[in-house]
Design a protein around this motif. Structure first.
Motif: not given
Length: 274
Positions: A122-135, A255-260
């Motif tokens: 079931e595809p989820r609508r997730s914005s790549p921009l939000r991920l990069w902002l979080l990173l 990705l977030l875990h490694g970056w953190s």
């Protein structure tokens, strides 16, 4: 004119599918497996890593592996430090292998879906921009939380720490790979992969996020650090669980875990001027 978008809009508004009904005994059994399986895999991987590294290192330096502890030669500090890093690295490799092996045994060809390594059904609508902002903002959030909780709970975390001087260049490189790549990949496979899949069968998304966050934090409990380490990891664990649910994929968590981890160790190892 807007008819083509109606199904998608209705799907977005539709309530989540109900969880299968479970009796109390069945629910408790699944909850027990949710805790026991990850802890069992982590324990098995740790014991195997220690055994393999000890036997391999003894053979490398010509020590009889069956020599009683009282008669064993005193090892150089460089050897002890190197063995510790090797055991850490091997443990993460074994954790990843055990999790993948278990997923293959449980779900066969669908093991990637079980561990959220494929596009969700079931595809989820997730914005790549939000991920990069979080990173972008996460290192500041994580560093402030970790250092302040450590200060409040006497966790012994401070800027300007040093790696052991007895680590060889190869061991230092291995340690960085362990912290930034191997640990995030292995820990996400077992926590937001296998454990999250089990929790999702008996809990709503919020419960699965909270349960895996608590399990992840408690898995880092140690005698030396007390509760400071688990408490310092709670925001990261909750955010990783939210990412797993929001995207339906495991790679953003890795990705977030490694970056953190990279941001934190860079801050801690940064030299402090007198």
């Amino acid at each position: 004119m807007h008819a083509g978008n109606a199904p998608d809009d209705e799907a977005d508004r539709a309530p989540p599918a109900p969880l299968p009904a479970l009796g109390l005994v069945a629910w408790l059994f699944q909850a027990l497996l949710f805790v026991a399986v990850p802890i069992g895999l982590l324990t098995l991987a740790s014991l195997l890593a220690i055994l393999v590294v000890r036997v391999g290192a003894d053979l490398r330096i010509g020590v009889d592996v069956f020599t009683p502890e009282a008669l064993r030669p005193r090892l150089p500090l460089r050897e002890i430090a190197g063995r510790g890093v090797a055991a850490d690295i091997l443990r993460q490799v074994l954790v990843a292998a055990l999790v993948v092996g278990l997923a293959l045994w449980m779900d066969g060809a669908a093991w990637r879906r079980r561990l959220a390594l494929t596009v969700p059904a079931e595809p989820r609508r997730s914005s790549p921009l939000r991920l990069w902002l979080l990173l972008a903002v996460w290192p500041v959030i994580h560093i402030v939380w970790v250092t302040e909780t450590a200060r409040a709970l006497n966790g012994g975390v401070a800027q300007g720490i040093h790696l052991s001087p007895f680590l060889s260049p190869v061991s230092v490189a291995g340690w960085f790979a362990y912290v930034v790549v191997l640990a995030p990949v292995a820990e996400e496979l077992i926590m937001r992969g296998e454990a999250f899949a089990r929790a999702s069968r008996i809990m709503r998304p919020a419960g699965a996020i909270a349960a895996t966050a608590l399990l992840f934090s408690l898995a880092h409990l140690s005698e030396s650090g007390g509760i400071a380490r688990p408490v310092s990891l709670l925001p990261l664990a909750i955010t990783l669980g939210w990412l797993r649910w929001r995207t339906g994929r495991l790679w953003p968590c890795m990705l977030l875990h490694g970056w953190s981890n990279l941001a934190l160790i860079t801050y801690l190892l940064w030299p402090v001027s007198d």
